[in-house]
Design an enzyme around this catalytic site. Sequence first.
Site, PDB file in Angstrom:
ATOM      1  N   TYR A  72     -12.508  -2.913  -3.600  1.00 12.11           N
ATOM      2  CA  TYR A  72     -13.131  -2.872  -2.270  1.00 12.11           C
ATOM      3  C   TYR A  72     -14.650  -2.811  -2.374  1.00 12.11           C
ATOM      4  O   TYR A  72     -15.303  -2.142  -1.567  1.00 12.11           O
ATOM      5  CB  TYR A  72     -12.593  -1.674  -1.485  1.00 12.11           C
ATOM      6  CG  TYR A  72     -11.168  -1.856  -0.967  1.00 12.11           C
ATOM      7  CD1 TYR A  72     -10.823  -2.936  -0.159  1.00 12.11           C
ATOM      8  CD2 TYR A  72     -10.171  -0.928  -1.262  1.00 12.11           C
ATOM      9  CE1 TYR A  72      -9.527  -3.094   0.333  1.00 12.11           C
ATOM     10  CE2 TYR A  72      -8.862  -1.080  -0.763  1.00 12.11           C
ATOM     11  CZ  TYR A  72      -8.565  -2.166   0.027  1.00 12.11           C
ATOM     12  OH  TYR A  72      -7.286  -2.328   0.526  1.00 12.11           O
ATOM     13  N   ASN A  78      -2.132   0.210   7.249  1.00 11.80           N
ATOM     14  CA  ASN A  78      -1.688  -1.152   7.578  1.00 11.80           C
ATOM     15  C   ASN A  78      -0.824  -1.812   6.506  1.00 11.80           C
ATOM     16  O   ASN A  78      -0.756  -3.029   6.405  1.00 11.80           O
ATOM     17  CB  ASN A  78      -2.867  -2.029   8.005  1.00 11.80           C
ATOM     18  CG  ASN A  78      -3.866  -2.262   6.910  1.00 11.80           C
ATOM     19  OD1 ASN A  78      -3.801  -1.632   5.864  1.00 11.80           O
ATOM     20  ND2 ASN A  78      -4.785  -3.191   7.124  1.00 11.80           N
ATOM     21  N   GLU A  94      -9.109 -10.688  -7.929  1.00  5.42           N
ATOM     22  CA  GLU A  94      -8.207  -9.545  -7.748  1.00  5.42           C
ATOM     23  C   GLU A  94      -7.062  -9.555  -8.765  1.00  5.42           C
ATOM     24  O   GLU A  94      -6.670  -8.501  -9.260  1.00  5.42           O
ATOM     25  CB  GLU A  94      -7.660  -9.547  -6.308  1.00  5.42           C
ATOM     26  CG  GLU A  94      -8.772  -9.251  -5.295  1.00  5.42           C
ATOM     27  CD  GLU A  94      -8.347  -9.336  -3.832  1.00  5.42           C
ATOM     28  OE1 GLU A  94      -9.136  -8.917  -2.969  1.00  5.42           O
ATOM     29  OE2 GLU A  94      -7.230  -9.833  -3.537  1.00  5.42           O
ATOM     30  N   HIS A  99      -1.899  -5.511   1.532  1.00  6.28           N
ATOM     31  CA  HIS A  99      -3.151  -6.241   1.293  1.00  6.28           C
ATOM     32  C   HIS A  99      -2.814  -7.653   0.833  1.00  6.28           C
ATOM     33  O   HIS A  99      -1.868  -7.849   0.073  1.00  6.28           O
ATOM     34  CB  HIS A  99      -3.980  -5.551   0.201  1.00  6.28           C
ATOM     35  CG  HIS A  99      -5.029  -6.459  -0.377  1.00  6.28           C
ATOM     36  ND1 HIS A  99      -6.232  -6.668   0.243  1.00  6.28           N
ATOM     37  CD2 HIS A  99      -5.026  -7.261  -1.480  1.00  6.28           C
ATOM     38  CE1 HIS A  99      -6.937  -7.552  -0.463  1.00  6.28           C
ATOM     39  NE2 HIS A  99      -6.217  -7.918  -1.515  1.00  6.28           N
ATOM     40  N   LYS A 151       0.829  -1.207   0.000  1.00  3.96           N
ATOM     41  CA  LYS A 151       0.000   0.000   0.000  1.00  3.96           C
ATOM     42  C   LYS A 151       0.872   1.270   0.000  1.00  3.96           C
ATOM     43  O   LYS A 151       2.080   1.197   0.246  1.00  3.96           O
ATOM     44  CB  LYS A 151      -0.939  -0.051   1.210  1.00  3.96           C
ATOM     45  CG  LYS A 151      -1.991  -1.162   1.102  1.00  3.96           C
ATOM     46  CD  LYS A 151      -2.928  -1.174   2.300  1.00  3.96           C
ATOM     47  CE  LYS A 151      -4.029  -2.207   2.162  1.00  3.96           C
ATOM     48  NZ  LYS A 151      -4.941  -2.229   3.319  1.00  3.96           N
TER      49      LYS A 151
HETATM   50  P1  RTP Z   1      -6.874  -6.177   3.142  1.00  3.66           P
HETATM   51  O1  RTP Z   1      -7.980  -6.345   2.123  1.00  3.66           O
HETATM   52  O2  RTP Z   1      -6.229  -4.823   3.086  1.00  3.66           O
HETATM   53  O3  RTP Z   1      -5.889  -7.304   3.166  1.00  3.66           O
HETATM   54  O4  RTP Z   1      -7.600  -6.232   4.516  1.00  3.66           O
HETATM   55  P2  RTP Z   1      -8.666  -7.276   4.978  1.00  3.66           P
HETATM   56  O5  RTP Z   1      -9.285  -8.022   3.847  1.00  3.66           O
HETATM   57  O6  RTP Z   1      -8.031  -8.080   6.023  1.00  3.66           O
HETATM   58  O7  RTP Z   1      -9.704  -6.299   5.669  1.00  3.66           O
HETATM   59  P3  RTP Z   1     -10.999  -5.567   5.126  1.00  3.66           P
HETATM   60  O8  RTP Z   1     -11.999  -5.625   6.213  1.00  3.66           O
HETATM   61  O9  RTP Z   1     -11.366  -6.048   3.756  1.00  3.66           O
HETATM   62  O10 RTP Z   1     -10.505  -4.079   5.040  1.00  3.66           O
HETATM   63  C1  RTP Z   1      -9.792  -3.612   3.950  1.00  3.66           C
HETATM   64  C2  RTP Z   1      -8.915  -2.463   4.381  1.00  3.66           C
HETATM   65  O11 RTP Z   1      -9.720  -1.375   4.820  1.00  3.66           O
HETATM   66  C3  RTP Z   1      -9.049  -0.675   5.856  1.00  3.66           C
HETATM   67  N1  RTP Z   1      -9.868  -0.683   7.068  1.00  3.66           N
HETATM   68  N2  RTP Z   1     -10.010   0.375   7.826  1.00  3.66           N
HETATM   69  N3  RTP Z   1     -10.805   2.179   9.856  1.00  3.66           N
HETATM   70  C4  RTP Z   1     -11.203   0.911   9.921  1.00  3.66           C
HETATM   71  O12 RTP Z   1     -11.884   0.472  10.832  1.00  3.66           O
HETATM   72  C5  RTP Z   1     -10.795   0.020   8.846  1.00  3.66           C
HETATM   73  N4  RTP Z   1     -11.157  -1.256   8.711  1.00  3.66           N
HETATM   74  C6  RTP Z   1     -10.561  -1.694   7.572  1.00  3.66           C
HETATM   75  C7  RTP Z   1      -7.738  -1.387   6.097  1.00  3.66           C
HETATM   76  O13 RTP Z   1      -6.727  -0.732   5.293  1.00  3.66           O
HETATM   77  C8  RTP Z   1      -8.019  -2.768   5.574  1.00  3.66           C
HETATM   78  O14 RTP Z   1      -6.826  -3.441   5.230  1.00  3.66           O
END
Ligand code: RTP
Length: 151
Positions: free
Chosen positions: A52, A115, A129, A118, A12
């Site tokens: 997303y 973070n 993806e 991804h 990222k």
């Molecule tokens: P990623 O896609 O980045 O690997 O993360 P993930 O599937 O584990 O998590 P996801 O829930 O799909 O969230 C995607 C990205 O959104 C941001 N996020 N911000 N502020 C918040 O509460 C929050 N929650 C998620 C993070 O950058 C997360 O990786």
Amino acid sequence: MKERERTFIMVKPDAVQRGLVGNIITRFEQKGFKLVALKMVQADEELLRQHYKDLVSKPFFPSLMSYMTSGPVVPMVWEGDGVVKAGRTILGATKPSESAPGTVRGDYAIDVGRNVCHGSDAVETAVREISLWFPEGVTKWDSHSESWIYE
Ligand code: RTP
């Protein structure tokens, strides 16, 4: 050559700016996974909305979009048996407060909104993806190290 599982990993914008690209690549390389595609791109909103799509209604979606468009990202495709699950393990939990030391996020992140990386959460997600970020396709090439990685 045997077909092996693939995952989509993305460095990222914060991690690109902090010079963590090489470190993240090294962890996957040293494990034995094979890098099959990589580029540096400035993602646009349309691409990120598709990536997303399940998060568009979340309250943090606008800040996620500004974070992800704040600079270039480095999307990659990695190949190897069990790479989707192992990739998530290498990156660590989404929330850095919950990610273990030794993982990418455990070692280099504090805030969920910064973070650093991804990783696809399932094999089907990875397929989607990879075609989204690499519409040009991923070239299949011979590896001479397979017999040193797999029995
Ligand atoms: P990623 O896609 O980045 O690997 O993360 P993930 O599937 O584990 O998590 P996801 O829930 O799909 O969230 C995607 C990205 O959104 C941001 N996020 N911000 N502020 C918040 O509460 C929050 N929650 C998620 C993070 O950058 C997360 O990786």
